[in-house]
Design an enzyme around this catalytic site. Structure first.
Site, PDB file in Angstrom:
ATOM      1  N   ARG A   1      28.893  59.048  40.808  1.00 40.67           N
ATOM      2  CA  ARG A   1      28.156  58.103  39.968  1.00 40.67           C
ATOM      3  C   ARG A   1      26.696  58.490  39.788  1.00 40.67           C
ATOM      4  NH1 ARG A   1      29.947  53.048  43.096  1.00 40.67           N
ATOM      5  NH2 ARG A   1      31.500  54.305  44.194  1.00 40.67           N
TER       6      ARG A   1
ATOM      7  N   GLU B   1      34.062  56.481  56.934  1.00 36.28           N
ATOM      8  CA  GLU B   1      34.571  55.451  57.838  1.00 36.28           C
ATOM      9  C   GLU B   1      35.422  56.076  58.938  1.00 36.28           C
ATOM     10  OE1 GLU B   1      35.711  52.314  55.147  1.00 36.28           O
ATOM     11  OE2 GLU B   1      35.939  51.009  56.895  1.00 36.28           O
TER      12      GLU B   1
HETATM   13  C1  PRP Z   1      29.577  55.638  46.604  1.00 30.63           C
HETATM   14  C2  PRP Z   1      28.232  55.549  45.907  1.00 30.63           C
HETATM   15  C3  PRP Z   1      27.353  56.371  46.802  1.00 30.63           C
HETATM   16  C4  PRP Z   1      27.951  56.134  48.182  1.00 30.63           C
HETATM   17  C5  PRP Z   1      27.095  55.196  48.964  1.00 30.63           C
HETATM   18  O1  PRP Z   1      30.205  56.835  46.306  1.00 30.63           O
HETATM   19  O2  PRP Z   1      28.292  56.050  44.572  1.00 30.63           O
HETATM   20  O3  PRP Z   1      27.386  57.756  46.465  1.00 30.63           O
HETATM   21  O4  PRP Z   1      29.243  55.561  47.976  1.00 30.63           O
HETATM   22  O5  PRP Z   1      27.668  54.922  50.225  1.00 30.63           O
HETATM   23  P1  PRP Z   1      26.910  55.231  51.592  1.00 30.63           P
HETATM   24  O6  PRP Z   1      25.473  54.833  51.429  1.00 30.63           O
HETATM   25  O7  PRP Z   1      27.635  54.375  52.596  1.00 30.63           O
HETATM   26  O8  PRP Z   1      27.059  56.691  51.906  1.00 30.63           O
HETATM   27  P2  PRP Z   1      31.699  57.169  46.794  1.00 30.63           P
HETATM   28  O9  PRP Z   1      31.646  57.810  48.145  1.00 30.63           O
HETATM   29  O10 PRP Z   1      32.519  55.936  46.639  1.00 30.63           O
HETATM   30  O11 PRP Z   1      32.164  58.310  45.800  1.00 30.63           O
HETATM   31  P3  PRP Z   1      32.275  58.359  44.183  1.00 30.63           P
HETATM   32  O12 PRP Z   1      30.875  58.198  43.633  1.00 30.63           O
HETATM   33  O13 PRP Z   1      32.791  59.737  43.972  1.00 30.63           O
HETATM   34  O14 PRP Z   1      33.187  57.275  43.741  1.00 30.63           O
HETATM   35  N1  ADE Z   2      29.821  52.553  47.728  1.00 35.77           N
HETATM   36  C1  ADE Z   2      29.771  52.200  49.023  1.00 35.77           C
HETATM   37  N2  ADE Z   2      29.847  50.864  49.153  1.00 35.77           N
HETATM   38  C2  ADE Z   2      29.968  50.352  47.885  1.00 35.77           C
HETATM   39  C3  ADE Z   2      30.080  49.048  47.361  1.00 35.77           C
HETATM   40  N3  ADE Z   2      30.113  47.962  48.145  1.00 35.77           N
HETATM   41  N4  ADE Z   2      30.178  48.897  46.007  1.00 35.77           N
HETATM   42  C4  ADE Z   2      30.160  49.977  45.206  1.00 35.77           C
HETATM   43  N5  ADE Z   2      30.066  51.242  45.654  1.00 35.77           N
HETATM   44  C5  ADE Z   2      29.960  51.427  46.981  1.00 35.77           C
END
Ligand code: PRP
Ligand code: ADE
Length: 177
Positions: free
Chosen positions: A66, A103
């Protein structure tokens, strides 16, 4: 004004209970992409923060997936480079790696080794900070490449998870839940 734009962006973000797992309140950014005026507000709030508080920047680094939605739109407006950090095995050529906590277990993120030159001013951009694991690994990766992280910037900060406590570099979020 700025607060009006922040409210418009915040109002467009939806919350989904128990996605992708029980107990998680997922903040969905895609509704704001349906309205170009609201998307423009989100991008301009991030760009203006950099212009007003950081000044000149060499590279916007975006975090998969994202961070890729906002980073290039910002780099075009700022007139700087965009460089992706991806999950391992996706980028060709020599890469630099950093591992981060999930996690259960760990994962590895990568950037192309030549993408950032020593001393370049880097802003790391993502949509959201939760635990801060992703952002702190990105900082470690840029530091390995001898880039200077001048800001960690996200649209959304989840305050309960205190992810910002993991960061030693300047941090800014446009809005908070
Ligand atoms: C989400 C979000 C951040 C991250 C934040 O990405 O876009 O990159 O989680 O979480 P954190 O602060 O606990 O590390 P995700 O890992 O879901 O991957 P994606 O963007 O590929 O869906
Ligand atoms: N990435 C990690 N935690 C999230 C949340 N609660 N909503 C959207 N993206 C996330």
């Amino acid at each position: 004004d700025e607060n009006t734009r922040i409210s418009r962006v915040k109002g467009a973000i939806t919350a989904i209970q128990d996605f992708p797992k029980p107990g998680v309140l997922f903040r969905d950014i895609f509704p704001l992409f349906k309205d170009p005026a609201v998307l423009s507000d989100a991008v301009s709030l991030m760009v203006e923060h950099i212009k007003d508080k950081i000044g000149s920047v060499d590279v916007i680094v975006g975090l998969e997936a994202r961070g890729f939605l906002f980073g290039p739109m910002m780099s075009v407006q700022l007139g700087c480079s965009f460089v992706p950090i991806r999950k391992k095995g996706k980028l060709p050529g020599k890469c630099v790696q950093a591992s981060y906590l999930l996690e259960y277990g760990t994962d590895i993120m990568e950037a192309q080794a030549e993408a950032i030159k020593p001393g370049q001013k880097v802003v790391i951009v993502d949509d959201l900070i939760a635990t801060g694991g992703t952002m702190s690994a990105a900082v470690e990766l840029i530091s390995k490449m001898e880039g200077r992280v001048v800001e960690c910037l996200v649209l959304i900060e989840l305050l309960d998870l205190k992810g910002v406590a993991k960061l030693k570099h300047p941090f800014f979020s446009v809005l908070q839940f």
